[in-house]
Design a protein around this motif. Structure first.
Motif, PDB file in Angstrom:
ATOM      1  N   LYS A  62      66.424  31.452 -51.909  1.00  0.00           N
ATOM      2  CA  LYS A  62      66.660  30.376 -50.940  1.00  0.00           C
ATOM      3  C   LYS A  62      65.665  29.168 -51.225  1.00  0.00           C
ATOM      4  O   LYS A  62      65.956  28.090 -51.025  1.00  0.00           O
ATOM      5  CB  LYS A  62      65.916  30.850 -49.582  1.00  0.00           C
ATOM      6  CG  LYS A  62      65.843  30.020 -48.493  1.00  0.00           C
ATOM      7  CD  LYS A  62      65.275  30.506 -47.290  1.00  0.00           C
ATOM      8  CE  LYS A  62      65.295  29.598 -45.976  1.00  0.00           C
ATOM      9  NZ  LYS A  62      66.682  29.175 -45.513  1.00  0.00           N
ATOM     10  N   GLU A 197      75.415  34.510 -51.621  1.00  0.00           N
ATOM     11  CA  GLU A 197      75.121  33.349 -52.007  1.00  0.00           C
ATOM     12  C   GLU A 197      76.477  32.279 -52.341  1.00  0.00           C
ATOM     13  O   GLU A 197      76.647  31.355 -51.863  1.00  0.00           O
ATOM     14  CB  GLU A 197      74.204  33.230 -53.131  1.00  0.00           C
ATOM     15  CG  GLU A 197      73.753  31.735 -53.335  1.00  0.00           C
ATOM     16  CD  GLU A 197      72.859  31.143 -52.295  1.00  0.00           C
ATOM     17  OE1 GLU A 197      72.935  30.130 -51.779  1.00  0.00           O
ATOM     18  OE2 GLU A 197      71.803  31.982 -52.078  1.00  0.00           O
ATOM     19  N   SER A 200      78.610  31.896 -49.025  1.00  0.00           N
ATOM     20  CA  SER A 200      78.036  30.914 -48.365  1.00  0.00           C
ATOM     21  C   SER A 200      78.122  29.520 -48.868  1.00  0.00           C
ATOM     22  O   SER A 200      78.377  28.660 -47.677  1.00  0.00           O
ATOM     23  CB  SER A 200      76.338  31.253 -48.135  1.00  0.00           C
ATOM     24  OG  SER A 200      75.674  30.600 -49.406  1.00  0.00           O
ATOM     25  N   TYR A 207      73.034  29.189 -48.506  1.00  0.00           N
ATOM     26  CA  TYR A 207      71.820  29.910 -48.116  1.00  0.00           C
ATOM     27  C   TYR A 207      70.787  29.216 -49.168  1.00  0.00           C
ATOM     28  O   TYR A 207      69.631  29.127 -48.363  1.00  0.00           O
ATOM     29  CB  TYR A 207      71.676  31.477 -48.518  1.00  0.00           C
ATOM     30  CG  TYR A 207      72.832  32.184 -47.205  1.00  0.00           C
ATOM     31  CD1 TYR A 207      72.458  32.015 -46.203  1.00  0.00           C
ATOM     32  CD2 TYR A 207      73.597  32.988 -48.187  1.00  0.00           C
ATOM     33  CE1 TYR A 207      73.477  32.764 -45.370  1.00  0.00           C
ATOM     34  CE2 TYR A 207      74.322  33.812 -47.232  1.00  0.00           C
ATOM     35  CZ  TYR A 207      74.445  33.662 -46.029  1.00  0.00           C
ATOM     36  OH  TYR A 207      75.003  34.380 -45.299  1.00  0.00           O
ATOM     37  N   VAL A 285      66.576  38.774 -42.814  1.00  0.00           N
ATOM     38  CA  VAL A 285      67.517  37.984 -42.311  1.00  0.00           C
ATOM     39  C   VAL A 285      67.025  37.216 -41.097  1.00  0.00           C
ATOM     40  O   VAL A 285      67.119  36.121 -40.648  1.00  0.00           O
ATOM     41  CB  VAL A 285      68.794  38.470 -42.127  1.00  0.00           C
ATOM     42  CG1 VAL A 285      69.843  37.598 -41.285  1.00  0.00           C
ATOM     43  CG2 VAL A 285      69.603  39.050 -43.221  1.00  0.00           C
ATOM     44  N   PRO A 290      68.019  34.648 -46.897  1.00  0.00           N
ATOM     45  CA  PRO A 290      69.361  35.258 -47.240  1.00  0.00           C
ATOM     46  C   PRO A 290      69.732  36.639 -47.158  1.00  0.00           C
ATOM     47  O   PRO A 290      68.758  37.447 -47.516  1.00  0.00           O
ATOM     48  CB  PRO A 290      69.684  34.439 -48.899  1.00  0.00           C
ATOM     49  CG  PRO A 290      68.664  33.664 -49.041  1.00  0.00           C
ATOM     50  CD  PRO A 290      67.397  34.082 -48.172  1.00  0.00           C
TER      51      PRO A 290
END
Length: 449
Positions: A62, A197, A200, A207, A285, A290
């Motif tokens: 992140k 990841e 996303s 993320y 989370v 993430p």
């Protein structure tokens, strides 16, 4: 320390510990209360290290890296406890035999060397997001050696204390193996976080923070696009994930089943690890970090290992077990990929994984039997030590003028230093014949005070 004011606890703890601070060789008899404190310390250290590392990998998917990030600080507390315990074992010789002491000392040394190397690597090469880098590997290897030493120390030493029940010995040994599995599987969190990841990014809601993606893109010398995110998230070949888990991860479950000796050992250890990942998932989370995929396939692999130990023919067991566990890993990943989400894996490589696991399984059972590291050998060793203690008391009664050997409540069963590190010929014979815990020790009376 019931009834002791909080501010007096440090002084009382020092007062209790100081008499034990004497130089000694590894393998010396350890008082029961000291043995318990040492291994409670190891459990606390590994709990903190696991919590810190689990938070750390999610943190790095992140935000940009920070040496003083909270996950690093939490992990550092666990490392400090581990270093302190290492010094105690090395200096006093309490709680470990020579081999366990060397494993712990070497593991701590490798881990401490890896820390500055990792910092230098990050200063030179940037974020180094992959968990598979050489400096990170040294951290895992150092932790694995520490865990191996703690496992051996508890396995050899806990059976010498009448007040440590058989159930407690089993639970702690199984817990240490669960930590070992977590440490070994940790590099694969790269793929377990990376696949989500990338997903996303494809959804248009990455993320990773923009500063992290821009930093990674500049480091790669390209713009922030899908190819860059793919390299950032999943830089490891697809064949690695299932092959690594199906050989090394399952091998740990096999060795745990051999040493612990209980019928559902492998399933229980795999279940504890998967349950931990399921518990930490909503906490991370919910904290804005993430998500990752969870390796549910380990449950099927653990069941396969335990089923294989029902096979009475020892030389066929590794083949049957390798087939069952490999089917659990690759079949579990197939189902998980369709129902939930799974990291990329090369399904066509399963025959290689099966053969590799069978070879490793044969080697592990041979090694455990030869070194007396089976559950049957542990039971036989305890019975032998009880017999030695009884004979020593009898000999003391028969020879006037010599001090009588007595056992205080909670005191360790008398045994020489070598008895903690080497099994007797009888225990080696038992370990070759059976992999289940035998009730031999139940037929031997424990020494009374």
């Amino acid at each position: 320390m019931n009834g002791t004011p909080l501010k007096q606890i440090p002084a009382r703890a020092i007062e209790w510990a100081l008499p034990y601070w004497t130089r000694g060789e590894a393998g010396r008899q350890t008082p029961q209360d000291l043995f318990r404190v040492l291994y409670l310390g190891w459990l606390a250290a590994f709990v903190l290290k696991v919590l810190g590392s689990s938070w750390d990998v999610s943190w790095h998917f992140k935000w940009l890296r920070d040496d003083l990030a909270p996950p690093h600080l939490l992990n550092t507390v666990g490392t400090v406890i581990a270093v302190a315990l290492t010094i105690v074992h090395w200096y006093t010789g309490y709680g470990v035999d020579r081999t366990a002491s060397r494993l712990i000392v070497w593991g701590t040394g490798v881990f401490l060397i890896a820390i500055p190397l990792d910092l230098i690597n990050h200063r030179v090469n940037g974020i180094d997001i992959t968990a598979w880098s050489p400096s990170h590997a040294l951290l895992y290897i150092g932790t694995a050696l520490m865990l191996a030493g703690a496992i051996r120390g508890w396995y050899l030493g806990s059976g010498r204390y009448a007040e440590i029940s058989r159930r407690r010995r089993t639970l702690v040994l199984g817990g240490l193996f669960a930590f070992f599995l977590e440490n070994a599987h940790f590099p694969e969190l790269q793929q377990e976080y990376g696949v989500l990841e990338l997903a996303s990014w494809d959804r248009g809601q990455p993320y990773a923070e923009p500063t992290l993606l821009e930093f990674a893109a500049n480091q790669m010398g390209r713009t922030v696009d899908r190819a860059m995110v793919l390299k950032f998230s999943l830089p490891i070949p697809d064949i690695v994930y299932a092959m690594y888990a199906g050989v090394l991860g399952v091998a740990i479950l096999v060795f745990a089943r051999v040493m612990v000796g209980r019928r559902y050992t492998a399933t229980a250890i795999a279940g504890v690890y998967v349950a931990y990942r399921c518990l930490i998932w909503p906490l991370l989370v919910g904290g804005g970090f993430p998500p990752s995929t969870v390796p549910f396939f380990f449950l099927l692999a653990g069941i396969g290992v335990d089923l294989a130990f029902l096979v009475p023919i020892k030389h066929i067991r590794p083949l049957v077990g390798a087939a069952l566990a490999t089917a659990g890993v690759y079949g579990g990943l197939l189902v998980q990929d369709r129902v939930l989400e799974a990291p990329p894996y090369a399904a066509e490589a399963w025959p290689i994984g099966l053969v590799a696991l069978a070879v490793v399984w044969y080697a592990l059972e041979w090694f455990a039997g030869r070194r007396g590291l089976t559950a049957a050998a542990a039971e036989d060793r305890t019975a032998a030590e009880d017999r030695i203690a009884a004979e020593s008391r009898t000999a003391g009664d028969a020879r006037p003028g010599e001090p009588e050997i007595t056992a205080e409540p909670g005191a360790p069963r008398p045994a020489g230093p070598e008895a903690t590190s080497e099994t007797t010929s009888a225990s080696a014979a038992v370990s070759e014949q059976s992999d289940e815990v035998t009730p031999a020790s139940a037929a031997v009376s424990k020494p009374t005070s």
